[in-house]
Write an enzyme that holds these catalytic residues in place. Structure first.
Site, mmCIF file in Angstrom:
data_model
loop_
_atom_site.group_PDB
_atom_site.id
_atom_site.type_symbol
_atom_site.label_atom_id
_atom_site.label_comp_id
_atom_site.label_asym_id
_atom_site.label_seq_id
_atom_site.Cartn_x
_atom_site.Cartn_y
_atom_site.Cartn_z
ATOM 1 N N ARG A 138 9.102 -4.758 38.895
ATOM 2 C CA ARG A 138 10.275 -4.959 38.061
ATOM 3 C C ARG A 138 10.009 -4.570 36.615
ATOM 4 N NH1 ARG A 138 11.741 -10.937 39.857
ATOM 5 N NH2 ARG A 138 9.465 -11.032 39.793
ATOM 6 N N ASP A 143 4.448 -6.268 41.743
ATOM 7 C CA ASP A 143 5.757 -6.539 41.155
ATOM 8 C C ASP A 143 6.139 -5.310 40.343
ATOM 9 O OD1 ASP A 143 7.986 -7.441 39.759
ATOM 10 O OD2 ASP A 143 7.150 -9.435 39.439
#
Ligand SMILES: [Zn+2]
Length: 215
Positions: free
Chosen positions: A144, A142
């Site tokens: 982000r 991930d």
């Protein structure tokens, strides 16, 4: 709108423009968003804040905020490989009810980009889960980053907020960036045959945030 003093961790961004945009969803739900653009966001991307409902609702001391990562296939085309579209739809209505913001963050595919996300879908069709597929493509599970989200909130004068999300990473990152998250409000779960494995993988990988609570 007024900026706040710069901290080492968080460069100052400012509101660039704001304009009203009437929204109508395919199911007929309609509301008006106050759409904010920004100068000075660290990643240079065109993130939006959508102010919904009464932002100064006396009944709620902190705004309800959903940091929503862009998902072209889910948000726009109704892809059933994920639950982004229904989550966005739910967030708009719940936030419009109490006052707050959807932060629409241009970090497609957990930050790996649209083409890579589609490549990851192809790998998932061979049996990998959403996280394993990202790793196989040379990305982190991930990628982000919520620094720009924190900058946007500061630019909007938000220091304390309730986060509408099932993802504890959003709350942890905003906390670390100096904002005060008073509660994490879970979203609904939107299960379909096509996204069941995706949702199961998400649930397996996420550790509950210790301060989780229900609004
Ligand atoms: Zn999605």
């Amino acid at each position: 709108m007024k900026g706040v003093p710069m901290t080492e961790a968080l460069p100052v961004a400012t509101v660039r423009t704001q304009v009203n945009v009437p929204l109508r969803f395919p199911d007929g739900y309609a509301t008006t968003a106050r759409v904010f653009t920004f100068d000075g966001l660290v990643d240079g991307r065109e993130h939006l804040a959508m102010g919904l409902g009464d932002l100064f609702d006396a009944g709620r001391s902190v705004p309800l905020v959903r940091p929503h990562s862009e998902c072209l296939t889910g948000d726009v085309f109704g892809s059933q490989r994920c639950d982004c579209g229904p989550q966005l739809r739910e967030a708009v209505e719940r936030i419009a009810d109490v006052g707050g913001y959807v932060l629409y963050l241009r970090q497609e595919g957990r930050g790996i980009g649209l083409y890579s996300k589609l490549d990851a879908y192809a790998l998932q069709d061979t049996g990998l889960d959403t996280y394993e597929a990202n790793l196989a493509l040379g990305h982190a599970e991930d990628e982000r980053d919520y620094t720009a989200a924190a900058q946007m909130l500061r630019a909007l004068g938000v220091e304390r907020l309730a986060v509408l999300s099932n993802n504890p990473d959003k709350t942890v990152q905003l906390d670390r960036l100096g904002l005060t998250v008073t509660e994490q409000v879970p979203t609904g779960v939107f299960l379909s045959p096509a996204n069941a494995r995706y949702l199961a993988a998400k649930a397996r990988r996420q550790v509950p945030y210790p301060r989780s609570s229900v609004a």
